[in-house]
Design an enzyme around this catalytic site. Structure first.
Site, PDB file in Angstrom:
ATOM      1  N   HIS A   1     -18.136   5.692  -0.505  1.00  0.00           N
ATOM      2  CA  HIS A   1     -17.185   6.545   0.334  1.00  0.00           C
ATOM      3  C   HIS A   1     -17.873   7.755   0.556  1.00  0.00           C
ATOM      4  O   HIS A   1     -17.575   8.705   0.080  1.00  0.00           O
ATOM      5  CB  HIS A   1     -15.741   6.545  -0.442  1.00  0.00           C
ATOM      6  CG  HIS A   1     -14.674   7.056   0.406  1.00  0.00           C
ATOM      7  ND1 HIS A   1     -14.930   7.566   1.869  1.00  0.00           N
ATOM      8  CD2 HIS A   1     -13.345   6.969   0.059  1.00  0.00           C
ATOM      9  CE1 HIS A   1     -13.848   8.309   2.296  1.00  0.00           C
ATOM     10  NE2 HIS A   1     -13.081   7.670   1.173  1.00  0.00           N
TER      11      HIS A   1
ATOM     12  N   ARG B   1     -13.689   1.644   8.014  1.00  0.00           N
ATOM     13  CA  ARG B   1     -13.367   1.413   6.493  1.00  0.00           C
ATOM     14  C   ARG B   1     -13.140  -0.051   6.531  1.00  0.00           C
ATOM     15  O   ARG B   1     -12.515  -0.741   7.451  1.00  0.00           O
ATOM     16  CB  ARG B   1     -12.225   2.272   6.150  1.00  0.00           C
ATOM     17  CG  ARG B   1     -11.449   1.717   4.716  1.00  0.00           C
ATOM     18  CD  ARG B   1     -10.454   2.614   4.345  1.00  0.00           C
ATOM     19  NE  ARG B   1     -10.915   3.990   3.924  1.00  0.00           N
ATOM     20  CZ  ARG B   1     -10.228   4.587   3.072  1.00  0.00           C
ATOM     21  NH1 ARG B   1      -8.921   4.365   3.126  1.00  0.00           N
ATOM     22  NH2 ARG B   1     -10.704   5.761   2.695  1.00  0.00           N
TER      23      ARG B   1
ATOM     24  N   LYS C   1      -7.938 -12.665  15.215  1.00  0.00           N
ATOM     25  CA  LYS C   1      -8.443 -13.774  15.936  1.00  0.00           C
ATOM     26  C   LYS C   1      -9.708 -14.425  15.410  1.00  0.00           C
ATOM     27  O   LYS C   1     -10.321 -15.256  15.885  1.00  0.00           O
ATOM     28  CB  LYS C   1      -8.767 -13.428  17.188  1.00  0.00           C
ATOM     29  CG  LYS C   1      -7.467 -12.845  18.002  1.00  0.00           C
ATOM     30  CD  LYS C   1      -7.812 -12.474  19.532  1.00  0.00           C
ATOM     31  CE  LYS C   1      -6.565 -11.919  20.025  1.00  0.00           C
ATOM     32  NZ  LYS C   1      -7.269 -11.164  21.569  1.00  0.00           N
TER      33      LYS C   1
ATOM     34  N   ARG D   1      -5.286   9.950   4.705  1.00  0.00           N
ATOM     35  CA  ARG D   1      -6.172  10.985   4.977  1.00  0.00           C
ATOM     36  C   ARG D   1      -7.585  10.671   5.590  1.00  0.00           C
ATOM     37  O   ARG D   1      -7.834  11.574   6.335  1.00  0.00           O
ATOM     38  CB  ARG D   1      -6.439  11.439   3.380  1.00  0.00           C
ATOM     39  CG  ARG D   1      -6.456  12.947   2.913  1.00  0.00           C
ATOM     40  CD  ARG D   1      -6.356  12.901   1.419  1.00  0.00           C
ATOM     41  NE  ARG D   1      -5.612  11.587   1.307  1.00  0.00           N
ATOM     42  CZ  ARG D   1      -4.204  11.440   1.135  1.00  0.00           C
ATOM     43  NH1 ARG D   1      -3.467  12.180   1.409  1.00  0.00           N
ATOM     44  NH2 ARG D   1      -3.690  10.222   0.767  1.00  0.00           N
ATOM     45  N   THR D   2      -8.163   9.796   5.360  1.00  0.00           N
ATOM     46  CA  THR D   2      -9.710   9.862   5.724  1.00  0.00           C
ATOM     47  C   THR D   2      -9.719   9.568   7.353  1.00  0.00           C
ATOM     48  O   THR D   2     -10.302  10.304   8.015  1.00  0.00           O
ATOM     49  CB  THR D   2     -10.410   8.674   5.012  1.00  0.00           C
ATOM     50  OG1 THR D   2     -10.387   8.757   3.684  1.00  0.00           O
ATOM     51  CG2 THR D   2     -11.854   8.582   5.343  1.00  0.00           C
TER      52      THR D   2
HETATM   53  C1  NCD Z   1      -9.851   6.900  -1.650  1.00  0.00           C
HETATM   54  C2  NCD Z   1     -10.155   5.642  -1.209  1.00  0.00           C
HETATM   55  O1  NCD Z   1      -9.862   5.203  -0.110  1.00  0.00           O
HETATM   56  O2  NCD Z   1     -11.184   5.262  -2.090  1.00  0.00           O
HETATM   57  N1  NCD Z   1      -8.670   7.782  -0.723  1.00  0.00           N
HETATM   58  C3  NCD Z   1      -9.432   8.522  -0.031  1.00  0.00           C
HETATM   59  O3  NCD Z   1     -10.356   8.282   0.992  1.00  0.00           O
HETATM   60  N2  NCD Z   1      -9.111   9.962   0.044  1.00  0.00           N
HETATM   61  C4  NCD Z   1      -9.157   7.030  -2.944  1.00  0.00           C
HETATM   62  C5  NCD Z   1      -8.181   5.928  -3.324  1.00  0.00           C
HETATM   63  O4  NCD Z   1      -7.572   5.407  -2.453  1.00  0.00           O
HETATM   64  O5  NCD Z   1      -7.717   6.006  -4.387  1.00  0.00           O
END
Ligand code: NCD
Length: 307
Positions: free
Chosen positions: A130, A102, A81, A52-53
Site C-alpha cells: 500500500h 485497490r 460480468k 480514506r484512501t
Molecule cells: C488501510 C488499508 O486499506 O490497508 N487503510 C487505509 O488505506 N488507510 C488499513 C486498514 O484497512 O486497516
C-alpha cells in the site's frame, strides 16, 4: 509501460524526499497548485471498500484543479460480468490520465500496470503493499520528527495481513539504523517474505514480542494497526484476536513524551478514544499529510512541473 507506483521501492529515496518537499510546499502555498491539473482526469478503481484512501486521492486531484471518476466497489463495476482487471484498465486508459486502484488480490495492480497506457498507483493489493499509505506515514514522521535515521519504530497488531505494515517496513529499511520492534500475537506475526527475505537477509535490527507494555518506553514511533477481519479464514480466530491490543491512557503513561502514535485508520478497538486528544496521537493529522503527499505524487506522475 508508463511510470507506475506498485511498491514504495518504485520511488528512490531522493524521489521520496522530493515528494515530501513538494507536499510541504503545497501545504504552505495551496493557491500556487490549485490549477496545475486543470483538464486532467484521475480514475479511482476500487474493487475493495475504502473511505480514506479513495477520498484522499479524489480530494488531492480536486485540489489540484483536476477531475475524478471511478467506481468504489467491485459490485458496481463490470467485474460482476466477468471482466478482467487487464481489460478494465485498457478501457480506463482511454478515459483518464492517471489511475489509483485497490483490489483484494495480491498482484492485481501489477497486472493492471502491464496493460495500462496511463500511470497506475497501487492503492492496496490484498495483504501485499500500500505504497501511498507508506508515503503518508513517512511524511507524517518526517514532518513531526524531522528525520528517519536512528528511530526505534514499534509496529503493533496484525503484522501478518496488514499491507500498510509490509509497505512501511520496506520503505524504512532504506534509512540508517532504524530499529524495529514487532508487537503481535503469535498468529499474526510478520510473513516470511518480510521477516526472512527482507529483514534477516539485510541484517536489519528487529525484535518480535507479544507484550506492548514492555516495549512502549523505548519507542520513538508506535504504528498501531487493526486486525484485518476480511483476510481471516474464519470468524472465530478474528473474534479471539481482535482485541488483543488496546492502547489506552494507562499504556500511554508508559511511553515517552515524544513518542508518536500513528495508525493508517480505520480504527476499530485498538486505540481507545480517550487518547485522541493526547498530543502524541497524530493519526488524524496523518490523514491530512496523506492528501498532500498524494497531490505531490499525482504531479510527479503526470510530469507537471510547478515553478
Ligand atoms: C488501510 C488499508 O486499506 O490497508 N487503510 C487505509 O488505506 N488507510 C488499513 C486498514 O484497512 O486497516
Amino acid at each position: 509501460m508508463p511510470r507506475c507506483i506498485l511498491s514504495p521501492l518504485d520511488l528512490s529515496v531522493e524521489e521520496l524526499n522530493g515528494l515530501m518537499d513538494t507536499a510541504m510546499d503545497i501545504m504552505k502555498n495551496p493557491e500556487k497548485y490549485s490549477k496545475t491539473c486543470e483538464g486532467k482526469v484521475l480514475a479511482t478503481l476500487f474493487y475493495e471498500p475504502s473511505t480514506r484512501t479513495r477520498l484522499s486521492f479524489e480530494a488531492a486531484m480536486l485540489r489540484l484543479g483536476g477531475r475524478t471518476m471511478g467506481f468504489h466497489s467491485a459490485d458496481s463495476s463490470s467485474a460482476t460480468k466477468g471482466e478482467t482487471v487487464a481489460d478494465t484498465i485498457r478501457v480506463m486508459s482511454k478515459f483518464a490520465d492517471i489511475c489509483a486502484m485497490r483490489h483484494p488480490k495480491e498482484g492485481a495492480a501489477l497486472v493492471a500496470a502491464e496493460k495500462s497506457d496511463i500511470p497506475v498507483i497501487n492503492a492496496g493489493d490484498g495483504g501485499h503493499q500500500h505504497p501511498t499509505q507508506t508515503l503518508t506515514d513517512l511524511m507524517t514522521i518526517k514532518a513531526l520528527k524531522g528525520h528517519f535515521d536512528n528511530l526505534t519504530v514499534g509496529m503493533c497488531g496484525d503484522l501478518k495481513f496488514g499491507r500498510t505494515v509490509h509497505s512501511l517496513i520496506k520503505a524504512l529499511v532504506r534509512y540508517d539504523n532504524v530499529k524495529f520492534i514487532f508487537i503481535s500475537p503469535k498468529e499474526l506475526m510478520l510473513p516470511s517474505y518480510i521477516r526472512d527475505d527482507l529483514l534477516i537477509q539485510n541484517n536489519i535490527a528487529f525484535r518480535e514480542v507479544t507484550k506492548l507494555e514492555e516495549v512502549l518506553p523505548s519507542l520513538d514511533v508506535l504504528y498501531m494497526t487493526r486486525v484485518q477481519r476480511e483476510r481471516f479464514f474464519n470468524e472465530e480466530d478474528y473474534v479471539r484476536l481482535k482485541d488483543f491490543y488496546i492502547l489506552d491512557k494507562k499504556k500511554m503513561d508508559l511511553a515517552g513524551k515524544e513518542m508518536l502514535v500513528l495508525h493508517p485508520l480505520p480504527r476499530v478497538n485498538e486505540i481507545a478514544t480517550e487518547i485522541d486528544d493526547d498530543p502524541r496521537a497524530v493519526y488524524f493529522e496523518q490523514v491530512r499529510y496523506g492528501m498532500y503527499i498524494r497531490m505531490a505524487l499525482i504531479l510527479k506522475l503526470l510530469e507537471i512541473k510547478v515553478k
